[in-house]
Write a protein that holds these residues in place. Structure first.
Motif, PDB file in Angstrom:
ATOM      1  N   SER A  71       0.830  -1.198   0.000  1.00 35.88           N
ATOM      2  CA  SER A  71       0.000   0.000   0.000  1.00 35.88           C
ATOM      3  C   SER A  71       0.872   1.258   0.000  1.00 35.88           C
ATOM      4  CB  SER A  71      -0.929  -0.027   1.216  1.00 35.88           C
ATOM      5  OG  SER A  71      -1.723   1.124   1.293  1.00 35.88           O
ATOM      6  N   VAL A  72       1.937   1.239   0.799  1.00 40.49           N
ATOM      7  CA  VAL A  72       2.865   2.373   0.832  1.00 40.49           C
ATOM      8  C   VAL A  72       3.538   2.545  -0.531  1.00 40.49           C
ATOM      9  CG1 VAL A  72       5.046   3.203   1.835  1.00 40.49           C
ATOM     10  CG2 VAL A  72       3.250   2.294   3.324  1.00 40.49           C
ATOM     11  N   ALA A  73       3.890   1.445  -1.181  1.00 44.36           N
ATOM     12  CA  ALA A  73       4.508   1.534  -2.509  1.00 44.36           C
ATOM     13  C   ALA A  73       3.548   2.186  -3.505  1.00 44.36           C
ATOM     14  CB  ALA A  73       4.930   0.147  -2.990  1.00 44.36           C
ATOM     15  N   HIS A  74       2.285   1.817  -3.446  1.00 45.10           N
ATOM     16  CA  HIS A  74       1.294   2.446  -4.336  1.00 45.10           C
ATOM     17  C   HIS A  74       1.201   3.944  -4.061  1.00 45.10           C
ATOM     18  CE1 HIS A  74       0.060  -1.512  -5.606  1.00 45.10           C
ATOM     19  NE2 HIS A  74      -0.974  -1.029  -6.266  1.00 45.10           N
ATOM     20  N   LEU A  75       1.139   4.310  -2.794  1.00 44.74           N
ATOM     21  CA  LEU A  75       1.083   5.725  -2.418  1.00 44.74           C
ATOM     22  C   LEU A  75       2.335   6.455  -2.916  1.00 44.74           C
ATOM     23  CD1 LEU A  75      -0.019   7.099   1.016  1.00 44.74           C
ATOM     24  CD2 LEU A  75       2.070   7.912  -0.026  1.00 44.74           C
ATOM     25  N   THR A  76       3.492   5.823  -2.753  1.00 40.30           N
ATOM     26  CA  THR A  76       4.760   6.434  -3.155  1.00 40.30           C
ATOM     27  C   THR A  76       4.821   6.686  -4.657  1.00 40.30           C
ATOM     28  OG1 THR A  76       5.905   5.406  -1.290  1.00 40.30           O
ATOM     29  CG2 THR A  76       7.271   6.090  -3.143  1.00 40.30           C
ATOM     30  N   LEU A  77       4.404   5.707  -5.444  1.00 40.62           N
ATOM     31  CA  LEU A  77       4.430   5.899  -6.896  1.00 40.62           C
ATOM     32  C   LEU A  77       3.397   6.927  -7.341  1.00 40.62           C
ATOM     33  CD1 LEU A  77       5.101   2.278  -8.139  1.00 40.62           C
ATOM     34  CD2 LEU A  77       6.659   4.233  -8.127  1.00 40.62           C
ATOM     35  N   GLN A  78       2.243   6.959  -6.694  1.00 43.12           N
ATOM     36  CA  GLN A  78       1.252   7.990  -7.019  1.00 43.12           C
ATOM     37  C   GLN A  78       1.817   9.369  -6.703  1.00 43.12           C
ATOM     38  OE1 GLN A  78      -1.862   7.651  -8.518  1.00 43.12           O
ATOM     39  NE2 GLN A  78      -1.638   9.876  -8.649  1.00 43.12           N
ATOM     40  N   ALA A  79       2.487   9.500  -5.582  1.00 45.86           N
ATOM     41  CA  ALA A  79       3.104  10.780  -5.229  1.00 45.86           C
ATOM     42  C   ALA A  79       4.094  11.201  -6.307  1.00 45.86           C
ATOM     43  CB  ALA A  79       3.804  10.678  -3.872  1.00 45.86           C
ATOM     44  N   HIS A  80       4.917  10.268  -6.750  1.00 47.31           N
ATOM     45  CA  HIS A  80       5.910  10.589  -7.773  1.00 47.31           C
ATOM     46  C   HIS A  80       5.231  11.016  -9.071  1.00 47.31           C
ATOM     47  CE1 HIS A  80       9.741  10.767  -9.678  1.00 47.31           C
ATOM     48  NE2 HIS A  80       9.552   9.702 -10.427  1.00 47.31           N
ATOM     49  N   ALA A  81       4.137  10.370  -9.431  1.00 51.36           N
ATOM     50  CA  ALA A  81       3.385  10.753 -10.636  1.00 51.36           C
ATOM     51  C   ALA A  81       2.796  12.158 -10.507  1.00 51.36           C
ATOM     52  CB  ALA A  81       2.273   9.734 -10.899  1.00 51.36           C
ATOM     53  N   MET A  82       2.629  12.622  -9.270  1.00 53.00           N
ATOM     54  CA  MET A  82       2.081  13.964  -9.001  1.00 53.00           C
ATOM     55  C   MET A  82       3.193  14.985  -8.767  1.00 53.00           C
ATOM     56  SD  MET A  82      -0.840  12.539  -6.362  1.00 53.00           S
ATOM     57  CE  MET A  82      -1.308  14.137  -5.718  1.00 53.00           C
ATOM     58  N   ASN A  83       4.432  14.628  -9.096  1.00 58.39           N
ATOM     59  CA  ASN A  83       5.603  15.487  -8.866  1.00 58.39           C
ATOM     60  C   ASN A  83       5.863  15.754  -7.391  1.00 58.39           C
ATOM     61  OD1 ASN A  83       6.362  15.755 -11.616  1.00 58.39           O
ATOM     62  ND2 ASN A  83       4.679  17.196 -11.883  1.00 58.39           N
TER      63      ASN A  83
END
Length: 175
Positions: free
Chosen positions: A106-118
């Protein structure tokens, strides 16, 4: 085919831009991404305590940071406390061996979403676990595992990031 650029360009900054903040919509999108992570039996054994900089919840969390993380984490737009529900409801299981693993996904998903949002995330465990647990008082079966600092990086990604080789990943100390 190379590794997806979102994965290859992600990094964990030690400096966050203290002038940048995140919106309610940003927080909702990060949690929505976390919500879609796979989990054993679809148990979704994770929860987050989200504390935005300059809000009372943030000050509440910051006071529990270790000296090492207190130097950089408070400037992040968000501090997110991660929790795993290690006991499986409606079963005779005494303990879930996979709750922490599922939280990690779940944290990995959040982390990649954050990166996609700059945005960027830095995960850490440099805080007083006992004091934070006493302060937040998570419900029965819930355990604080780590924290995530999230926000706009105030530094560029390093030109190279040392990573173990795929061969090295396959050479665990098997007996």
């Amino acid at each position: 085919m190379p590794v997806h650029p979102l994965l290859a360009s992600r990094f964990s900054p030690l400096l966050f831009d203290p002038a940048r903040s995140v919106t309610d919509a940003d927080v909702d999108l990060l949690l929505e991404a976390a919500r879609w992570a796979p989990s054993a039996g679809n148990s979704q054994p994770w929860a987050y305590f989200v504390a935005r900089r300059d809000e009372p919840e943030h000050k509440r969390i910051v006071r529990h940071l270790a000296r090492s993380s207190a130097r950089w984490a408070p400037t992040a737009s968000l501090l997110i406390v991660t929790m795993a529900h290690r006991y499986v409801d409606d079963t005779d299981w005494a303990y879930s061996d996979f709750a922490d693993y599922d939280l990690g996904q779940s944290v990995a998903h959040l982390t990649l979403q954050a990166h996609a949002m700059n945005l960027a995330c830095r995960q850490f465990r440099a805080f007083d676990l006992e004091a934070l647990t006493a302060d937040l008082n998570p419900g029965p079966g819930w355990h604080i595992v780590s924290m995530i600092a999230a926000g706009t990086p105030a530094e560029d990604p390093p030109p190279t990031r040392p990573r173990r080789t795929t061969q090295d990943l396959q050479t665990a100390p098997w007996s």
